[in-house]
Design an enzyme around this catalytic site. Structure first.
Site, PDB file in Angstrom:
ATOM      1  N   LYS A  37       0.802  -1.209   0.168  1.00 24.52           N
ATOM      2  CA  LYS A  37       0.070  -0.044   0.065  1.00 24.52           C
ATOM      3  C   LYS A  37       0.941   1.294   0.160  1.00 24.52           C
ATOM      4  O   LYS A  37       0.298   2.150  -0.519  1.00 24.52           O
ATOM      5  CB  LYS A  37      -0.857  -0.198   1.201  1.00 24.52           C
ATOM      6  N   ARG A 132      -7.277  -0.911  17.442  1.00 20.34           N
ATOM      7  CA  ARG A 132      -7.683  -0.498  15.960  1.00 20.34           C
ATOM      8  C   ARG A 132      -8.724  -1.474  15.836  1.00 20.34           C
ATOM      9  O   ARG A 132      -9.691  -1.702  16.563  1.00 20.34           O
ATOM     10  CB  ARG A 132      -6.756  -0.311  15.106  1.00 20.34           C
TER      11      ARG A 132
HETATM   12  C1  LIG Z   1      -0.157  -1.446   6.854  1.00 16.64           C
HETATM   13  C2  LIG Z   1      -0.411  -2.630   7.479  1.00 16.64           C
HETATM   14  C3  LIG Z   1       0.497  -3.680   7.603  1.00 16.64           C
HETATM   15  C4  LIG Z   1       2.047  -3.356   7.313  1.00 16.64           C
HETATM   16  O1  LIG Z   1       2.579  -2.542   8.054  1.00 16.64           O
HETATM   17  P1  LIG Z   1       4.105  -2.136   7.977  1.00 16.64           P
HETATM   18  O2  LIG Z   1       4.424  -1.239   9.190  1.00 16.64           O
HETATM   19  O3  LIG Z   1       4.320  -1.438   6.831  1.00 16.64           O
HETATM   20  O4  LIG Z   1       4.965  -3.445   7.857  1.00 16.64           O
HETATM   21  C5  LIG Z   1      -0.002  -4.889   8.071  1.00 16.64           C
HETATM   22  N1  LIG Z   1      -1.261  -5.174   8.572  1.00 16.64           N
HETATM   23  C6  LIG Z   1      -2.044  -4.205   8.447  1.00 16.64           C
HETATM   24  C7  LIG Z   1      -3.526  -4.503   8.992  1.00 16.64           C
HETATM   25  C8  LIG Z   1      -1.924  -2.954   7.833  1.00 16.64           C
HETATM   26  O5  LIG Z   1      -2.821  -1.997   7.807  1.00 16.64           O
END
Ligand SMILES: *Cc1c(COP(=O)(O)O)cnc(C)c1O
Length: 363
Positions: A37, A132
């Site tokens: 993302k 969250r």
């Molecule tokens: C963005 C996200 C991740 C990845 O997090 P990083 O810190 O970029 O490794 C993993 N799980 C969820 C649910 C996320 O929203």
């Protein structure tokens, strides 16, 4: 340069980071979903995650998963934001698997799958305290897992997962991840089979893994930042993954003005373009360069790191970045470019900006 700031992306270094993280996790019996993302799921970069050994690629946005599937329909995709009830048709069309926490949503997914003659896999999320997404009540969580298994014919309970260190700043620890592993064992005992996925978080779980303290039973992580930027762990956690590159994304922007100006604004100081009261220190006249790139492109300027150590970022507005170049050893002129590495937020904005040309190098 082609009349636009450039975002240069080092494909070879990205691919290297994917392979390093996949190998590191695999040594601890952990599979990796590569989270894409931060760069809008650009297929040309997703390729590095697929070829580098990620079992699937994930994004919070279904539009990105759709684009990835259109590029290669064999890529396994994971939706990592709890789906909207209003996007479920797209979820079953473009995601193999989604993270979920609401019974009504999962039930609707089942109904839609039945109608469309397909199946969908879910990872049920448990909230270990970061507040969250996810069930917070253990009993309700276990019951939901069992109900999926027993009642929803078109939904595959792929496993369970958690998200830590996003809203509540909670650290992944042996203690909280052991709770998740225990929940997995309880569910497995009730449904009489192993869960394929027990997902213990994201980049922030890697320091614990490095110490060998992630409890057995956790077999999956969702990694984005450490692969694409590799800034958070060395800087905030003091945990160096020296084998990882931190120079994958480089912003190159053009100077449109160079002038010596006072360091303190002249006149009555009030608010800036964003309504904020700022302090301006008077350090005498300074040589300033104005760049044709702004917040619309990179978010906050404190997320940028000039490659020239003699440059200091002074400020920014929507379409301009202001630099103090007085102490640089370089004799900059109008039309020259200045390069920056960056943190997560700027990569997020820059990859999305229509006014920034993306140049993928070393494919
Ligand atoms: C963005 C996200 C991740 C990845 O997090 P990083 O810190 O970029 O490794 C993993 N799980 C969820 C649910 C996320 O929203």
């Amino acid at each position: 340069m082609s009349g636009k700031p450039q975002l240069r992306i080092d494909y070879g270094h990205l691919r290297h980071n994917v392979e390093e993280i996949v190998a590191f996790c695999s040594n601890h019996d952990i599979a990796v979903t590569g989270i894409v993302k931060v760069f809008q799921g650009l297929p040309a970069l997703v390729k590095a995650f697929v070829e580098g050994g990620c079992t699937s690629v994930g994004s919070s946005r279904i539009s990105q998963l759709k684009r990835i599937r259109e590029w290669d329909d064999t890529v396994k995709t994971m939706l990592i934001r709890i789906p909207m009830l209003s996007e479920l048709e797209a979820v079953i069309a473009h995601a193999d698997i989604s993270l979920n926490s609401e019974w009504s949503t999962i039930e609707n997914l089942n109904t839609l799958c039945k109608k469309n003659g397909t199946t969908h896999a879910v990872v049920l999320m448990f909230d270990l305290g970061d507040l969250r997404e996810g069930f917070i009540d253990e009993g309700a969580f276990i019951e939901a897992a069992i109900r999926i298994e027993e009642r929803l014919e078109y939904i595959d309970l792929a496993g369970i997962g958690t998200n830590i260190g996003c809203y509540g700043s909670i650290k992944p620890t042996a203690a909280n991840l052991t709770r998740l592993a225990d929940l997995a064992r309880q569910i497995e005992a009730r449904i009489g089979r192993q869960l394929e996925i027990v997902s213990g978080g994201a980049t922030t779980t890697l320091p614990l893994l490095k110490e060998g303290r992630v409890p057995s039973g956790i077999n999956h992580l969702r990694i984005g930042e450490a692969i694409s930027l590799n800034r958070d762990l060395p800087e905030y956690w003091g945990v160096a993954f020296s084998e990882l590159h931190d120079d994958i994304f480089t912003l190159v922007a053009e100077i449109v003005e160079i002038k010596e100006k006072p360091s303190q604004p002249v006149g009555e100081v009030f608010i800036d373009a964003f309504g904020r009261h700022l302090d301006y220190e008077d350090i005498g006249p300074r040589l300033r360069a104005l760049l044709a790139v702004g917040r619309l492109d990179f978010g906050s300027h404190d997320q940028l790191i000039p490659l020239d150590p003699g440059i200091r970022i002074v400020g920014s507005s929507s379409d301009h970045l202001i630099l103090d170049i007085t102490d640089s050893g370089m004799a900059y002129r109008v039309g020259d470019t200045v390069a920056f590495h960056m943190y997560y937020e700027s990569a997020l904005y820059l990859t999305a900006s229509a006014d920034v040309e993306k140049v993928i190098q070393g494919e």
